[in-house]
Every structure is written in C-alpha cells, then in structure tokens.
Scaffold this motif. Structure first.
Motif, PDB file in Angstrom:
ATOM      1  N   ALA A 182       0.773  -1.305   0.081  1.00  0.00           N
ATOM      2  CA  ALA A 182      -0.180  -0.165   0.051  1.00  0.00           C
ATOM      3  C   ALA A 182       1.014   1.167   0.068  1.00  0.00           C
ATOM      4  CB  ALA A 182      -0.959   0.056   1.192  1.00  0.00           C
ATOM      5  N   ARG A 183       1.997   1.168   0.781  1.00  0.00           N
ATOM      6  CA  ARG A 183       2.786   2.475   0.732  1.00  0.00           C
ATOM      7  C   ARG A 183       3.468   2.532  -0.380  1.00  0.00           C
ATOM      8  NH1 ARG A 183       3.245   4.249   6.079  1.00  0.00           N
ATOM      9  NH2 ARG A 183       5.377   5.191   5.689  1.00  0.00           N
ATOM     10  N   VAL A 184       3.896   1.683  -1.219  1.00  0.00           N
ATOM     11  CA  VAL A 184       4.715   1.706  -2.681  1.00  0.00           C
ATOM     12  C   VAL A 184       3.774   2.139  -3.545  1.00  0.00           C
ATOM     13  CG1 VAL A 184       5.611   0.259  -4.359  1.00  0.00           C
ATOM     14  CG2 VAL A 184       6.451  -0.211  -2.060  1.00  0.00           C
ATOM     15  N   GLU A 185       2.335   1.674  -3.514  1.00  0.00           N
ATOM     16  CA  GLU A 185       1.419   2.105  -4.207  1.00  0.00           C
ATOM     17  C   GLU A 185       1.134   3.681  -4.086  1.00  0.00           C
ATOM     18  OE1 GLU A 185      -1.933  -0.325  -3.137  1.00  0.00           O
ATOM     19  OE2 GLU A 185      -1.715  -1.753  -4.994  1.00  0.00           O
ATOM     20  N   LEU A 186       1.076   4.248  -2.851  1.00  0.00           N
ATOM     21  CA  LEU A 186       0.987   5.490  -2.790  1.00  0.00           C
ATOM     22  C   LEU A 186       2.249   6.311  -3.230  1.00  0.00           C
ATOM     23  CD1 LEU A 186      -0.402   7.837  -1.401  1.00  0.00           C
ATOM     24  CD2 LEU A 186       0.868   7.365   0.837  1.00  0.00           C
ATOM     25  N   GLY A 187       3.626   5.720  -3.418  1.00  0.00           N
ATOM     26  CA  GLY A 187       4.576   6.303  -3.744  1.00  0.00           C
ATOM     27  C   GLY A 187       4.403   6.607  -5.526  1.00  0.00           C
ATOM     28  N   ALA A 188       4.002   5.439  -5.892  1.00  0.00           N
ATOM     29  CA  ALA A 188       3.951   5.369  -7.254  1.00  0.00           C
ATOM     30  C   ALA A 188       2.744   6.364  -7.980  1.00  0.00           C
ATOM     31  CB  ALA A 188       3.719   4.037  -7.803  1.00  0.00           C
ATOM     32  N   ARG A 189       1.695   6.309  -7.154  1.00  0.00           N
ATOM     33  CA  ARG A 189       0.669   7.107  -7.731  1.00  0.00           C
ATOM     34  C   ARG A 189       0.901   8.784  -7.448  1.00  0.00           C
ATOM     35  NH1 ARG A 189      -3.297   2.893  -5.251  1.00  0.00           N
ATOM     36  NH2 ARG A 189      -3.590   1.599  -7.103  1.00  0.00           N
ATOM     37  N   THR A 190       1.874   8.920  -6.279  1.00  0.00           N
ATOM     38  CA  THR A 190       1.816  10.284  -6.150  1.00  0.00           C
ATOM     39  C   THR A 190       3.025  10.784  -7.161  1.00  0.00           C
ATOM     40  OG1 THR A 190       1.811  10.278  -3.792  1.00  0.00           O
ATOM     41  CG2 THR A 190       3.260  12.046  -4.427  1.00  0.00           C
ATOM     42  N   LEU A 191       3.715  10.028  -7.674  1.00  0.00           N
ATOM     43  CA  LEU A 191       4.953  10.411  -8.697  1.00  0.00           C
ATOM     44  C   LEU A 191       4.225  10.487  -9.899  1.00  0.00           C
ATOM     45  CD1 LEU A 191       7.939   8.305  -7.971  1.00  0.00           C
ATOM     46  CD2 LEU A 191       7.965  10.705  -8.386  1.00  0.00           C
ATOM     47  N   TRP A 192       3.116   9.604 -10.124  1.00  0.00           N
ATOM     48  CA  TRP A 192       2.361   9.865 -11.616  1.00  0.00           C
ATOM     49  C   TRP A 192       1.433  10.953 -11.485  1.00  0.00           C
ATOM     50  CZ3 TRP A 192       2.423   7.877 -16.110  1.00  0.00           C
ATOM     51  CH2 TRP A 192       0.907   7.989 -16.922  1.00  0.00           C
ATOM     52  N   VAL A 193       0.898  11.322 -10.475  1.00  0.00           N
ATOM     53  CA  VAL A 193       0.074  12.673 -10.331  1.00  0.00           C
ATOM     54  C   VAL A 193       0.899  13.749 -10.685  1.00  0.00           C
ATOM     55  CG1 VAL A 193      -0.932  14.489  -8.836  1.00  0.00           C
ATOM     56  CG2 VAL A 193      -1.512  11.973  -8.657  1.00  0.00           C
ATOM     57  N   LEU A 194       2.252  13.981 -10.368  1.00  0.00           N
ATOM     58  CA  LEU A 194       3.361  14.723 -10.563  1.00  0.00           C
ATOM     59  C   LEU A 194       3.850  15.009 -12.074  1.00  0.00           C
ATOM     60  CD1 LEU A 194       5.378  14.697  -7.205  1.00  0.00           C
ATOM     61  CD2 LEU A 194       4.078  16.520  -7.882  1.00  0.00           C
ATOM     62  N   HIS A 195       3.766  13.747 -12.523  1.00  0.00           N
ATOM     63  CA  HIS A 195       4.278  13.637 -13.966  1.00  0.00           C
ATOM     64  C   HIS A 195       3.043  13.752 -14.988  1.00  0.00           C
ATOM     65  CE1 HIS A 195       7.825  11.369 -12.746  1.00  0.00           C
ATOM     66  NE2 HIS A 195       8.425  11.596 -13.741  1.00  0.00           N
ATOM     67  N   ARG A 196       1.979  13.769 -14.347  1.00  0.00           N
ATOM     68  CA  ARG A 196       0.649  13.984 -15.065  1.00  0.00           C
ATOM     69  C   ARG A 196       0.609  15.679 -15.203  1.00  0.00           C
ATOM     70  NH1 ARG A 196      -2.796  12.637 -19.158  1.00  0.00           N
ATOM     71  NH2 ARG A 196      -3.738  10.658 -18.788  1.00  0.00           N
ATOM     72  N   ARG A 197       0.978  16.146 -13.906  1.00  0.00           N
ATOM     73  CA  ARG A 197       0.823  17.647 -13.906  1.00  0.00           C
ATOM     74  C   ARG A 197       1.916  18.511 -14.657  1.00  0.00           C
ATOM     75  NH1 ARG A 197       1.037  19.024  -7.884  1.00  0.00           N
ATOM     76  NH2 ARG A 197      -0.654  17.912  -7.967  1.00  0.00           N
ATOM     77  N   HIS A 198       3.177  17.770 -14.788  1.00  0.00           N
ATOM     78  CA  HIS A 198       4.261  18.244 -15.432  1.00  0.00           C
ATOM     79  C   HIS A 198       5.003  17.338 -16.043  1.00  0.00           C
ATOM     80  CE1 HIS A 198       3.871  21.651 -12.452  1.00  0.00           C
ATOM     81  NE2 HIS A 198       3.955  21.031 -11.403  1.00  0.00           N
ATOM     82  N   PRO A 199       4.413  16.838 -17.364  1.00  0.00           N
ATOM     83  CA  PRO A 199       5.135  15.918 -18.198  1.00  0.00           C
ATOM     84  C   PRO A 199       6.612  15.997 -18.577  1.00  0.00           C
ATOM     85  CG  PRO A 199       2.767  16.507 -18.844  1.00  0.00           C
ATOM     86  CD  PRO A 199       3.217  17.406 -17.879  1.00  0.00           C
ATOM     87  N   VAL A 244       9.858   0.416  -9.869  1.00  0.00           N
ATOM     88  CA  VAL A 244       8.481   1.269  -9.948  1.00  0.00           C
ATOM     89  C   VAL A 244       8.673   2.782 -10.229  1.00  0.00           C
ATOM     90  CG1 VAL A 244       7.038   2.298  -7.832  1.00  0.00           C
ATOM     91  CG2 VAL A 244       8.010  -0.034  -7.530  1.00  0.00           C
ATOM     92  N   TYR A 245      10.082   3.235 -10.197  1.00  0.00           N
ATOM     93  CA  TYR A 245      10.093   4.525 -10.653  1.00  0.00           C
ATOM     94  C   TYR A 245      10.037   4.661 -12.402  1.00  0.00           C
ATOM     95  CZ  TYR A 245      12.389   9.035 -12.161  1.00  0.00           C
ATOM     96  OH  TYR A 245      12.551  10.034 -12.757  1.00  0.00           O
ATOM     97  N   SER A 246      10.714   3.548 -12.728  1.00  0.00           N
ATOM     98  CA  SER A 246      10.649   3.454 -14.286  1.00  0.00           C
ATOM     99  C   SER A 246       9.478   3.198 -15.162  1.00  0.00           C
ATOM    100  CB  SER A 246      11.604   2.360 -14.667  1.00  0.00           C
ATOM    101  OG  SER A 246      11.200   1.135 -14.268  1.00  0.00           O
ATOM    102  N   HIS A 247       8.682   2.415 -14.183  1.00  0.00           N
ATOM    103  CA  HIS A 247       7.207   2.266 -14.399  1.00  0.00           C
ATOM    104  C   HIS A 247       6.468   3.487 -14.823  1.00  0.00           C
ATOM    105  CE1 HIS A 247       3.096   0.855 -15.104  1.00  0.00           C
ATOM    106  NE2 HIS A 247       2.716   1.299 -14.079  1.00  0.00           N
ATOM    107  N   VAL A 248       6.638   4.396 -13.861  1.00  0.00           N
ATOM    108  CA  VAL A 248       6.199   5.830 -13.942  1.00  0.00           C
ATOM    109  C   VAL A 248       6.573   6.625 -14.903  1.00  0.00           C
ATOM    110  CG1 VAL A 248       5.565   8.044 -12.677  1.00  0.00           C
ATOM    111  CG2 VAL A 248       5.665   5.613 -11.191  1.00  0.00           C
TER     112      VAL A 248
END
Length: 335
Positions: A182-199, A244-248
């Motif tokens: 659950a904690r790794v999922e939160l980290g990945a989704r947080t990074l995805w949100v930021l990349h979505r905001r700033h591609p 995980v980071y490379s997936h994002v």
C-alpha cells in the motif's frame, strides 16, 4: 519603412494573431500557435515567440492552459487592435502595450518567480520552448536579468524539477497506509500525479544518470522506506525502487511526446490515427499478422474502437508489477 518606425518582430506576431482572432480564424478556446510553430512560421527565435504570447496573455487576449497550451481567452478584446505592420503599430515607435509588466508595477524579480515562470512555460509548451530569454520575456524583465539569479538554463531546469517534485509529500512517520504494498502504491501514484501535472519531468534524466535533487529524493525515500525491513538485500531493494520509478517515468514520457506532436502537427492523437486508417487496414489485410488483424476487426466492432488510456495502463501495469514482486518481498521477510 524607416528604421525608426520599423515594427519589432514580436509586435508583428501579436498583430497577426489578433487579426486571426478578429477575422474568426481563431475562436474562443481555440489553441493559438505554440512558440515552436510561431518561431518556424515567422522565422524568429523562441524567446521572441514567447514575448509575443506574453503580450497577448497580459492583455487578456489569450490564456495558458497546462498541457493544452495557449488558447484564445473568453474575455480577450481584439476590436480595433488587429493592425499589421502597415497599421497602428507601424505608426508608432513607442513601447509595447504591456504596462502591467513594467518595472514600476511588476513584482520584484526573485528566484522563486523565475522558477515558477520556467515551470509555467514547460507545462504549457514543453521543455523545448524553455529558454532564459523566454523566461525573462514572460516576467517582463530584461533579457539578462534572470542570470543574476540562475547561471544557466540547465541550472534553471534542475531548480524547476526540484520545485515540481516537492509539490506533493507523504504522511508523517507512523501515519499513512499499512503494509509495504500500500505504501509503494501511494509512492507510485504520487509520482504519477506529478508527472501528469508536469509531463516534462519524464524527459530530464535516464535511469543510469538519475536526477539528484531533494524534491525527487523525498519520493525515493518513501518507496525505499516502505521496502526496508523485509529482509531484502541492498541490491534487490534498490532494484525494486528503480522498477517502480521506471514504470512511472516510462509511461509519463509519452505525455510530453504527445504534447510535442500535437503542437507541431496541430492534430490530436485520434486525428493522427484517423488519417492513417488505410495504413492500419493494409497491414491487417496483408495476411502476415493474423492476430493483429483479428484485433483490428474486434476493435472496429466496438463503439469508439480502441482507446489507449495511459492512466488505465499505469494502474494495470502497477498491479502486475507489484503482483510479480510480492513473492520476492514476502518470501525474504519470512526467511
């Protein structure tokens, strides 16, 4: 035309875009040409194109929307302001009509304002449109003023990335979701949100030459901390973090590429594919790719066909990745 009355290139661009709006070629909400397209069409530098769009933005004629670009604003006034090089602007050698950006009324220049302006340009136009002169033009200051705060564009991009990654944080120690997954999922989704905001963040560094800024390290620390204490050796622990980071980053890279392609061609991804329907059909009917041909037939039977959704791919890919990693993490913990 004498040199004294010659219209600066950025004002000719301003007049040209105003004219397109006044004549109905561009309507409210329509995208105006990107800085790259303006630079090519008018044969000017990116900084000049940025300055022209800044003038229009300050006057309320256009507005900037992240990942959409610059569009015609609903409240912009262009009546009587569409003179070309032989019209009103050519008759005046006075300053540009950007009084809100003059030193007497503009906020004091600061590193924070420079970084924020850089982020706004990159969000709207991509990193290719970013330049120190363009940032200065957006802020309404002299071309060299920004160099008193930031030595170079590379330094500016580092500061922009640090600030962008720092926009989202995590729960305090002892708080937040329970369990490594659950904690790794939160980290990945947080990074995805930021990349979505700033591609543009996905374009800055490779896995082998990572971006070393505190803002990004916050996210690395969260994922590493979620995996720590499960009996993983250091190499395996760090490898999982990198996966995980490379997936994002791998999926997010396509956000910026699509934005570039749409800005350069003026076509959405769907419009681009529609124009290549005959090429897709030819491949499907060639007889060489039977599985692909079968999928094409099934997609044609679906309402709307196939829609490549990066958000859905991110979620399904993250689930598959963590499903595969779960035995590794949990087996080591039991040993």
């Amino acid at each position: 035309m004498t040199k004294a009355t010659e219209v600066p290139p950025y004002l000719r661009i301003v007049a040209g875009i105003r004219r397109r709006i006044a004549e109905g070629e561009l309507g409210i909400g329509d995208p105006v040409p990107s800085t790259r397209r303006i630079a090519r069409e008018w044969g000017v530098a990116l900084a000049t194109a940025t300055k022209a769009l800044t003038v229009l933005r300050l006057e309320g004629v256009v507005e900037t929307r992240p990942r959409v670009g610059t569009v015609v604003a609903g409240g912009g006034r262009v009546e009587g302001r569409d003179a070309g090089a032989s019209g009103a602007f050519a008759a005046s050698s006075g300053p540009a009509p950007v009084s809100s950006s003059t030193p007497s009324s503009a906020p004091e220049l600061s590193l924070e304002r420079i970084v924020r302006a850089g982020i706004e340009i990159a969000d709207a136009e991509g990193l290719a449109a970013l330049s120190m002169r363009g940032v200065a033009a957006r802020l309404g200051v002299g071309a060299m003023s920004t160099y008193r705060y930031v030595p170079s564009k590379d330094d500016l991009v580092q500061l922009m990335a640090d600030a962008a990654f720092a926009e989202e944080g995590y729960p305090a120690p002892g708080e937040g979701p329970e369990g490594w997954r659950a904690r790794v999922e939160l980290g990945a989704r947080t990074l995805w949100v930021l990349h979505r905001r700033h591609p543009w963040l996905a374009q800055l560094a490779s896995l082998t030459r990572p971006l070393l800024v505190p803002g990004l390290m916050v996210h690395a620390e969260w994922v590493l901390g979620a995996l720590d204490g499960h009996g993983l050796d250091p190499v395996t622990l760090f490898d999982i973090h990198v996966l995980v980071y490379s997936h994002v980053q791998g999926l997010a890279a396509h956000l910026e590429r699509e934005a570039h392609a749409q800005g350069d061609t003026g076509q959405s991804d769907q419009e681009w594919m529609d124009q290549r329907a005959s090429a897709v059909r030819a491949l499907a009917e060639s007889g060489r790719f039977p599985t692909f041909a079968g999928l094409v037939r099934e997609f044609e039977a679906l309402e709307g066909g196939y829609d490549l959704r990066l958000d859905a791919l991110f979620e399904s890919g993250l689930t598959a990745l963590l499903d595969g990693l779960a035995p590794v993490v949990e087996r080591r913990r039991k040993l």
